[in-house]
Write a protein that holds these residues in place. Structure first.
Motif, PDB file in Angstrom:
ATOM      1  N   SER A  34       0.800  -1.219   0.000  1.00 39.40           N
ATOM      2  CA  SER A  34       0.000   0.000   0.000  1.00 39.40           C
ATOM      3  C   SER A  34       0.836   1.274   0.000  1.00 39.40           C
ATOM      4  CB  SER A  34      -0.941  -0.001   1.201  1.00 39.40           C
ATOM      5  OG  SER A  34      -0.202  -0.005   2.398  1.00 39.40           O
ATOM      6  N   THR A  35       2.133   1.173  -0.201  1.00 43.64           N
ATOM      7  CA  THR A  35       2.997   2.358  -0.170  1.00 43.64           C
ATOM      8  C   THR A  35       2.581   3.388  -1.209  1.00 43.64           C
ATOM      9  OG1 THR A  35       4.848   1.057   0.642  1.00 43.64           O
ATOM     10  CG2 THR A  35       5.376   3.165  -0.367  1.00 43.64           C
ATOM     11  N   VAL A  36       2.344   2.965  -2.424  1.00 46.27           N
ATOM     12  CA  VAL A  36       1.940   3.894  -3.483  1.00 46.27           C
ATOM     13  C   VAL A  36       0.592   4.509  -3.155  1.00 46.27           C
ATOM     14  CG1 VAL A  36       1.335   4.120  -5.920  1.00 46.27           C
ATOM     15  CG2 VAL A  36       3.285   2.715  -5.242  1.00 46.27           C
ATOM     16  N   THR A  37      -0.336   3.710  -2.657  1.00 46.39           N
ATOM     17  CA  THR A  37      -1.666   4.201  -2.305  1.00 46.39           C
ATOM     18  C   THR A  37      -1.589   5.295  -1.251  1.00 46.39           C
ATOM     19  OG1 THR A  37      -2.553   2.000  -2.760  1.00 46.39           O
ATOM     20  CG2 THR A  37      -3.953   3.497  -1.514  1.00 46.39           C
ATOM     21  N   VAL A  38      -0.754   5.113  -0.253  1.00 47.16           N
ATOM     22  CA  VAL A  38      -0.594   6.110   0.810  1.00 47.16           C
ATOM     23  C   VAL A  38      -0.005   7.394   0.246  1.00 47.16           C
ATOM     24  CG1 VAL A  38       0.623   6.650   2.947  1.00 47.16           C
ATOM     25  CG2 VAL A  38      -0.441   4.411   2.648  1.00 47.16           C
ATOM     26  N   VAL A  63      -6.943   4.835 -12.416  1.00 50.51           N
ATOM     27  CA  VAL A  63      -7.300   4.127 -13.643  1.00 50.51           C
ATOM     28  C   VAL A  63      -7.147   2.646 -13.307  1.00 50.51           C
ATOM     29  CG1 VAL A  63      -6.779   3.772 -16.074  1.00 50.51           C
ATOM     30  CG2 VAL A  63      -6.418   6.028 -15.050  1.00 50.51           C
ATOM     31  N   TRP A  64      -8.291   1.980 -13.073  1.00 51.52           N
ATOM     32  CA  TRP A  64      -8.267   0.592 -12.619  1.00 51.52           C
ATOM     33  C   TRP A  64      -7.535  -0.309 -13.603  1.00 51.52           C
ATOM     34  CZ3 TRP A  64      -9.037  -0.260  -7.786  1.00 51.52           C
ATOM     35  CH2 TRP A  64      -9.839   0.613  -7.057  1.00 51.52           C
ATOM     36  N   GLY A  65      -6.638  -1.125 -13.065  1.00 55.07           N
ATOM     37  CA  GLY A  65      -5.869  -2.059 -13.871  1.00 55.07           C
ATOM     38  C   GLY A  65      -4.628  -1.439 -14.493  1.00 55.07           C
ATOM     39  N   VAL A  66      -4.459  -0.116 -14.333  1.00 55.55           N
ATOM     40  CA  VAL A  66      -3.315   0.575 -14.928  1.00 55.55           C
ATOM     41  C   VAL A  66      -2.502   1.299 -13.868  1.00 55.55           C
ATOM     42  CG1 VAL A  66      -2.590   2.345 -16.592  1.00 55.55           C
ATOM     43  CG2 VAL A  66      -4.543   0.870 -17.109  1.00 55.55           C
ATOM     44  N   GLY A  67      -3.143   2.156 -13.078  1.00 56.80           N
ATOM     45  CA  GLY A  67      -2.450   2.944 -12.065  1.00 56.80           C
ATOM     46  C   GLY A  67      -3.169   4.254 -11.825  1.00 56.80           C
ATOM     47  N   TYR A  68      -2.451   5.346 -11.971  1.00 56.78           N
ATOM     48  CA  TYR A  68      -3.011   6.675 -11.716  1.00 56.78           C
ATOM     49  C   TYR A  68      -2.752   7.577 -12.904  1.00 56.78           C
ATOM     50  CZ  TYR A  68      -3.215   4.979  -6.949  1.00 56.78           C
ATOM     51  OH  TYR A  68      -3.480   4.237  -5.836  1.00 56.78           O
TER      52      TYR A  68
END
Length: 48
Positions: A10-14, A36-41
């Motif tokens: 969860s590091t990127v999410t935080v 962007v689900w399945g890709v990132g942000y």
């Protein structure tokens, strides 16, 4: 990411959440940094 095997999932999410708190008008309803689900942000600097 890049084949490294350490750190928390969860590091990127935080980091994205903290970024949203700083740049979004309403962090609970983001418009600049969107998931962007399945890709990132995706970042769109033109949105407010």
């Amino acid at each position: 990411m890049w084949g490294w095997q350490f750190g928390d999932q969860s590091t990127v999410t935080v980091h994205v959440r903290r970024l949203r708190e700083k740049i979004e008008t309403d962090p609970a309803n983001p418009s600049r940094v969107v998931t962007v689900w399945g890709v990132g942000y995706r970042y769109d600097p033109r949105r407010s």
